[in-house]
Scaffold this motif. Structure first.
Motif, PDB file in Angstrom:
ATOM      1  N   PRO A   8      47.094-104.068  13.065  1.00 36.43           N
ATOM      2  CA  PRO A   8      45.632-104.182  12.946  1.00 36.43           C
ATOM      3  C   PRO A   8      44.975-103.810  14.280  1.00 36.43           C
ATOM      4  O   PRO A   8      45.538-104.026  15.353  1.00 36.43           O
ATOM      5  CB  PRO A   8      45.398-105.647  12.597  1.00 36.43           C
ATOM      6  N   ILE A   9      43.792-103.246  14.194  1.00 40.19           N
ATOM      7  CA  ILE A   9      43.051-102.844  15.397  1.00 40.19           C
ATOM      8  C   ILE A   9      42.520-104.105  16.067  1.00 40.19           C
ATOM      9  O   ILE A   9      41.896-104.959  15.437  1.00 40.19           O
ATOM     10  CB  ILE A   9      41.893-101.908  15.034  1.00 40.19           C
ATOM     11  N   ASP A  10      42.765-104.199  17.371  1.00 36.33           N
ATOM     12  CA  ASP A  10      42.269-105.341  18.141  1.00 36.33           C
ATOM     13  C   ASP A  10      40.874-105.007  18.665  1.00 36.33           C
ATOM     14  O   ASP A  10      40.706-104.084  19.463  1.00 36.33           O
ATOM     15  CB  ASP A  10      43.226-105.646  19.296  1.00 36.33           C
ATOM     16  N   LEU A  11      39.885-105.734  18.198  1.00 32.25           N
ATOM     17  CA  LEU A  11      38.495-105.492  18.592  1.00 32.25           C
ATOM     18  C   LEU A  11      38.021-106.460  19.671  1.00 32.25           C
ATOM     19  O   LEU A  11      36.823-106.563  19.918  1.00 32.25           O
ATOM     20  CB  LEU A  11      37.592-105.597  17.360  1.00 32.25           C
ATOM     21  N   THR A  12      38.953-107.130  20.311  1.00 29.54           N
ATOM     22  CA  THR A  12      38.594-108.134  21.316  1.00 29.54           C
ATOM     23  C   THR A  12      37.739-107.538  22.421  1.00 29.54           C
ATOM     24  O   THR A  12      36.738-108.143  22.826  1.00 29.54           O
ATOM     25  CB  THR A  12      39.867-108.766  21.916  1.00 29.54           C
ATOM     26  N   GLN A  13      38.093-106.368  22.906  1.00 30.74           N
ATOM     27  CA  GLN A  13      37.341-105.743  23.995  1.00 30.74           C
ATOM     28  C   GLN A  13      35.893-105.460  23.583  1.00 30.74           C
ATOM     29  O   GLN A  13      34.974-105.656  24.375  1.00 30.74           O
ATOM     30  CB  GLN A  13      38.023-104.445  24.440  1.00 30.74           C
ATOM     31  N   GLN A  14      35.700-105.001  22.351  1.00 28.42           N
ATOM     32  CA  GLN A  14      34.346-104.713  21.886  1.00 28.42           C
ATOM     33  C   GLN A  14      33.510-105.992  21.764  1.00 28.42           C
ATOM     34  O   GLN A  14      32.332-106.012  22.138  1.00 28.42           O
ATOM     35  CB  GLN A  14      34.376-103.980  20.523  1.00 28.42           C
ATOM     36  N   TYR A  15      34.120-107.045  21.246  1.00 28.20           N
ATOM     37  CA  TYR A  15      33.406-108.317  21.152  1.00 28.20           C
ATOM     38  C   TYR A  15      33.056-108.863  22.539  1.00 28.20           C
ATOM     39  O   TYR A  15      31.955-109.369  22.752  1.00 28.20           O
ATOM     40  CB  TYR A  15      34.223-109.353  20.369  1.00 28.20           C
ATOM     41  N   LEU A  16      33.995-108.754  23.462  1.00 30.21           N
ATOM     42  CA  LEU A  16      33.725-109.246  24.818  1.00 30.21           C
ATOM     43  C   LEU A  16      32.645-108.409  25.510  1.00 30.21           C
ATOM     44  O   LEU A  16      31.801-108.950  26.235  1.00 30.21           O
ATOM     45  CB  LEU A  16      35.013-109.262  25.642  1.00 30.21           C
ATOM     46  N   ALA A  17      32.658-107.106  25.291  1.00 25.50           N
ATOM     47  CA  ALA A  17      31.615-106.251  25.864  1.00 25.50           C
ATOM     48  C   ALA A  17      30.251-106.610  25.274  1.00 25.50           C
ATOM     49  O   ALA A  17      29.238-106.651  25.992  1.00 25.50           O
ATOM     50  CB  ALA A  17      31.936-104.785  25.605  1.00 25.50           C
ATOM     51  N   ASN A  18      30.214-106.883  23.980  1.00 21.35           N
ATOM     52  CA  ASN A  18      28.966-107.300  23.339  1.00 21.35           C
ATOM     53  C   ASN A  18      28.472-108.619  23.929  1.00 21.35           C
ATOM     54  O   ASN A  18      27.279-108.797  24.176  1.00 21.35           O
ATOM     55  CB  ASN A  18      29.180-107.422  21.824  1.00 21.35           C
ATOM     56  N   GLU A  19      29.405-109.530  24.173  1.00 19.23           N
ATOM     57  CA  GLU A  19      29.018-110.814  24.768  1.00 19.23           C
ATOM     58  C   GLU A  19      28.505-110.637  26.194  1.00 19.23           C
ATOM     59  O   GLU A  19      27.528-111.276  26.593  1.00 19.23           O
ATOM     60  CB  GLU A  19      30.217-111.762  24.751  1.00 19.23           C
ATOM     61  N   ARG A  20      29.139-109.766  26.983  1.00 18.71           N
ATOM     62  CA  ARG A  20      28.663-109.507  28.347  1.00 18.71           C
ATOM     63  C   ARG A  20      27.260-108.905  28.332  1.00 18.71           C
ATOM     64  O   ARG A  20      26.418-109.252  29.170  1.00 18.71           O
ATOM     65  CB  ARG A  20      29.621-108.578  29.086  1.00 18.71           C
ATOM     66  N   THR A  21      27.016-108.025  27.383  1.00 21.22           N
ATOM     67  CA  THR A  21      25.681-107.439  27.258  1.00 21.22           C
ATOM     68  C   THR A  21      24.660-108.512  26.917  1.00 21.22           C
ATOM     69  O   THR A  21      23.563-108.550  27.488  1.00 21.22           O
ATOM     70  CB  THR A  21      25.685-106.343  26.176  1.00 21.22           C
ATOM     71  N   LEU A  90      12.471-111.384  25.115  1.00 16.29           N
ATOM     72  CA  LEU A  90      13.757-110.741  25.367  1.00 16.29           C
ATOM     73  C   LEU A  90      14.929-111.636  24.976  1.00 16.29           C
ATOM     74  O   LEU A  90      15.977-111.140  24.567  1.00 16.29           O
ATOM     75  CB  LEU A  90      13.874-110.338  26.834  1.00 16.29           C
ATOM     76  N   ILE A  91      14.757-112.934  25.085  1.00 15.72           N
ATOM     77  CA  ILE A  91      15.825-113.849  24.664  1.00 15.72           C
ATOM     78  C   ILE A  91      16.060-113.702  23.159  1.00 15.72           C
ATOM     79  O   ILE A  91      17.208-113.608  22.704  1.00 15.72           O
ATOM     80  CB  ILE A  91      15.484-115.308  25.031  1.00 15.72           C
ATOM     81  N   PHE A  92      14.978-113.682  22.391  1.00  8.22           N
ATOM     82  CA  PHE A  92      15.134-113.516  20.939  1.00  8.22           C
ATOM     83  C   PHE A  92      15.721-112.143  20.602  1.00  8.22           C
ATOM     84  O   PHE A  92      16.550-112.021  19.711  1.00  8.22           O
ATOM     85  CB  PHE A  92      13.803-113.731  20.216  1.00  8.22           C
ATOM     86  N   TYR A  93      15.266-111.117  21.329  1.00  5.55           N
ATOM     87  CA  TYR A  93      15.837-109.791  21.107  1.00  5.55           C
ATOM     88  C   TYR A  93      17.330-109.782  21.433  1.00  5.55           C
ATOM     89  O   TYR A  93      18.130-109.195  20.694  1.00  5.55           O
ATOM     90  CB  TYR A  93      15.129-108.724  21.949  1.00  5.55           C
ATOM     91  N   ALA A  94      17.711-110.423  22.530  1.00  9.93           N
ATOM     92  CA  ALA A  94      19.122-110.443  22.934  1.00  9.93           C
ATOM     93  C   ALA A  94      19.986-111.111  21.863  1.00  9.93           C
ATOM     94  O   ALA A  94      21.076-110.627  21.543  1.00  9.93           O
ATOM     95  CB  ALA A  94      19.279-111.175  24.268  1.00  9.93           C
TER      96      ALA A  94
END
Length: 141
Positions: A8-21, A90-94
């Motif tokens: 299975p494709i590990d999407l951990t990096q994408q989720y973590l990048a989304n969280e950092r953003t 911006l908080i709501f947008y984030a």
């Protein structure tokens, strides 16, 4: 492991990048709210300073006939409140962007939103320009 033998494709990096953003947007929002508070309080400080000068002018008015009239400084309060409102927005947008990003990562189709970045940069540049003009007007004799 799937039946066809693929991992299975590990999407951990994408989720973590989304969280950092998301956290970056929150830090930006907090900075805007803090700066807006300082700008609004600066307007209050200027009004109180104006009262002190007017009291001193009134005390010396018996010897001098000059009347000092100082400009109103409510514009900085309005600007500060607008910056705070922008930070809250911006908080709501984030939060919305974070949730949308997670859904898009799960579905395998992620499309970055560039328009909000440009809009935010332009609004901050406008706020900065208006603040510069305001400070120049206030500091002129």
């Amino acid at each position: 492991m799937p039946e066809d033998g693929r991992r299975p494709i590990d999407l951990t990096q994408q989720y973590l990048a989304n969280e950092r953003t998301f956290l970056s947007w929150l830090r930006t929002s907090i900075a805007l709210i803090g700066l807006g508070f300082v700008v609004a309080r600066f307007g209050l400080f200027l009004r109180e300073f104006q009262l002190v000068i007017q009291r001193e002018a009134a005390a010396t008015a018996s010897t001098t006939t000059t009347n000092i009239v100082l400009p109103e400084h409510s514009f900085s309060s309005i600007l500060g409140v607008m910056m705070i409102a922008l930070g809250v927005g911006l908080i709501f947008y984030a939060l919305k962007s974070y949730r949308d990003g997670n859904r898009q990562i799960e579905s395998g189709v992620y499309v970055p939103k560039k328009s909000v970045v440009y809009t935010g940069a332009v609004l901050l540049a406008i706020f900065g320009g208006v603040t510069i003009v305001y400070l120049l007007i206030v500091s002129l004799p």
